[in-house]
Motif scaffolding. Structure first.
Motif, PDB file in Angstrom:
ATOM      1  N   ASP A   7      32.400  46.844  37.411  1.00  0.00           N
ATOM      2  CA  ASP A   7      33.620  47.630  37.619  1.00  0.00           C
ATOM      3  C   ASP A   7      34.077  47.540  39.078  1.00  0.00           C
ATOM      4  O   ASP A   7      35.268  47.309  39.367  1.00  0.00           O
ATOM      5  N   ILE A   8      33.133  47.721  39.986  1.00  0.00           N
ATOM      6  CA  ILE A   8      33.485  47.684  41.410  1.00  0.00           C
ATOM      7  C   ILE A   8      34.016  46.310  41.802  1.00  0.00           C
ATOM      8  O   ILE A   8      35.065  46.175  42.453  1.00  0.00           O
ATOM      9  N   LEU A   9      33.308  45.261  41.371  1.00  0.00           N
ATOM     10  CA  LEU A   9      33.712  43.906  41.748  1.00  0.00           C
ATOM     11  C   LEU A   9      35.008  43.491  41.047  1.00  0.00           C
ATOM     12  O   LEU A   9      35.816  42.761  41.628  1.00  0.00           O
ATOM     13  N   GLY A  10      35.206  43.941  39.817  1.00  0.00           N
ATOM     14  CA  GLY A  10      36.446  43.618  39.123  1.00  0.00           C
ATOM     15  C   GLY A  10      37.654  44.233  39.802  1.00  0.00           C
ATOM     16  O   GLY A  10      38.694  43.582  39.966  1.00  0.00           O
ATOM     17  N   VAL A  11      37.517  45.501  40.218  1.00  0.00           N
ATOM     18  CA  VAL A  11      38.611  46.157  40.934  1.00  0.00           C
ATOM     19  C   VAL A  11      38.837  45.476  42.283  1.00  0.00           C
ATOM     20  O   VAL A  11      39.986  45.284  42.715  1.00  0.00           O
ATOM     21  N   LEU A  12      37.759  45.087  42.959  1.00  0.00           N
ATOM     22  CA  LEU A  12      37.905  44.380  44.228  1.00  0.00           C
ATOM     23  C   LEU A  12      38.571  43.019  44.042  1.00  0.00           C
ATOM     24  O   LEU A  12      39.352  42.577  44.890  1.00  0.00           O
ATOM     25  N   GLY A  13      38.268  42.353  42.926  1.00  0.00           N
ATOM     26  CA  GLY A  13      38.939  41.084  42.641  1.00  0.00           C
ATOM     27  C   GLY A  13      40.433  41.265  42.461  1.00  0.00           C
ATOM     28  O   GLY A  13      41.235  40.482  42.996  1.00  0.00           O
ATOM     29  N   GLY A  14      40.819  42.311  41.729  1.00  0.00           N
ATOM     30  CA  GLY A  14      42.241  42.597  41.579  1.00  0.00           C
ATOM     31  C   GLY A  14      42.877  42.999  42.895  1.00  0.00           C
ATOM     32  O   GLY A  14      44.021  42.617  43.185  1.00  0.00           O
ATOM     33  N   PHE A  15      42.144  43.760  43.708  1.00  0.00           N
ATOM     34  CA  PHE A  15      42.651  44.163  45.024  1.00  0.00           C
ATOM     35  C   PHE A  15      42.873  42.952  45.928  1.00  0.00           C
ATOM     36  O   PHE A  15      43.914  42.840  46.603  1.00  0.00           O
TER      37      PHE A  15
END
Length: 267
Positions: A171-179
C-alpha cells in the motif's frame, strides 16, 4: 436392448455436469475438513515455532521484492490511466484519491496475494508433495509427529500473518509510485497531492485491505498445503499438485475479494 442415440446425446452432457458437480462438492468438503483439522492443531500443543518462524520469513521476507516492485509500478500505472480519463472531464484533482483507494482497498491485497500465490503456494505444494511421494510424511508418524501439526498448522498461521505485512508495504509503495508519477510526469504539486491523499483515505479503507490480506494469506497456505498433502503419483503428481495449488488459490482469491468487498460495500 439397444440404447437410443438421441437419448444418449441428451443425457451425456447432463451426466458429465452431474459428475463435475459431485467432484466439486467432494473436493470442497475435503478442503473444508482439511482446513478445520489444520486450525484445530493451532490451539492444541505442541506448536512447532521453528517451522512457523521459517515459514514466516519465507513468505514475508523473501516475497517482499516481487510484491514491492508490483506495487510501485501498479501505483504509477493507475495514476497515468486515471489522468488519461479524468483529463477529459477536467477533474484531475481526484487522481490522488483514486490512486490511494484503488491501491489500499483492491490492488494492494489482490496483486500481493497473486504474487505470493505464484511464489509461496507453489513452493509449499512442491515441498509437501515431495515429502508425500517419497514417504517422508509417513516417516513422521513413525517419529510420533503429527504431519498436520508439523507441516500444515504453522504454515497456515504464517500465511495469515505474513500477507497483512506485505500488503501494508505494498500500500505504501503503491501510493508512492502514484505520487512519483503524478508529481514528476503529470505536473502535480507535491504538497497538494499529499493532502488530497490523506483526505481521501479512511481507516476503514485500510482495514478492508488488511482483512482481505489475512484471508488471502490463509487461503494461499491452505491450498498449497492441501494440494501437496494429497498429491499422488511421483514427480508428475507433484507437478500437477503445484499447478493446482496456484490456479485454485488465484481463483479463490478473486472470489473472496468480491465477497469481502460486497460485505463492506455499504460501509
Amino acid at each position: 436392448m439397444r440404447s437410443d442415440p438421441d437419448v444418449n446425446f441428451l443425457l451425456d452432457p447432463v451426466a458429465a455436469l452431474g459428475r463435475a458437480t459431485l467432484a466439486l462438492v467432494r473436493h470442497a468438503g475435503a478442503l473444508t475438513l482439511f482446513a478445520l483439522l489444520g486450525l484445530s492443531h493451532l490451539v492444541r500443543p505442541p506448536f512447532y515455532w521453528r517451522v512457523f518462524v521459517a515459514s514466516l520469513i519465507d513468505i514475508a521476507y523473501y516475497s517482499l521484492p516481487v510484491v514491492a516492485l508490483t506495487a510501485v509500478f501498479s501505483g504509477g500505472v493507475i495514476a497515468l490511466q486515471s489522468y488519461t480519463g479524468f483529463a477529459q472531464y477536467h477533474v484531475q484533482s481526484a487522481i490522488a484519491g483514486i490512486v490511494v483507494l484503488a491501491v489500499v482497498r483492491e490492488l494492494g491485497p489482490v496483486l500481493a496475494g497473486l504474487m505470493v500465490a505464484g511464489r509461496v503456494g507453489a513452493a509449499m505444494s512442491a515441498e509437501i508433495g515431495t515429502m508425500r511421494v517419497t514417504d517422508q510424511i509417513d516417516a513422521l508418524y513413525t517419529l510420533s509427529t503429527d504431519p498436520m501439526k508439523y507441516l500444515v498448522a504453522p504454515r497456515l498461521l504464517a500465511g495469515t500473518m505474513a500477507l497483512p505485512f506485505l500488503v501494508a508495504i505494498a500500500d505504501i509503495l503503491g501510493v508512492l509510485g502514484g505520487f512519483a508519477v503524478s508529481t514528476t510526469k503529470l505536473g502535480f504539486e507535491p504538497g497538494a497531492y499529499i493532502i488530497a491523499t490523506f483526505n481521501a483515505v479512511k481507516p476503514l479503507d485500510v482495514t478492508v485491505g488488511l482483512v482481505k490480506a489475512a484471508v488471502f494469506g490463509f487461503l494461499i497456505a491452505l491450498l498449497g498445503c492441501y494440494h501437496g498433502y494429497t498429491s499422488r503419483g511421483g514427480a508428475e503428481g507433484v507437478g500437477a499438485a503445484t499447478t493446482s495449488a496456484v490456479v485454485s488459490a488465484s481463483i479463490l482469491l478473486l472470489a473472496f475479494d468480491y465477497l469481502i468487498t460486497d460485505l463492506f460495500f455499504a460501509q
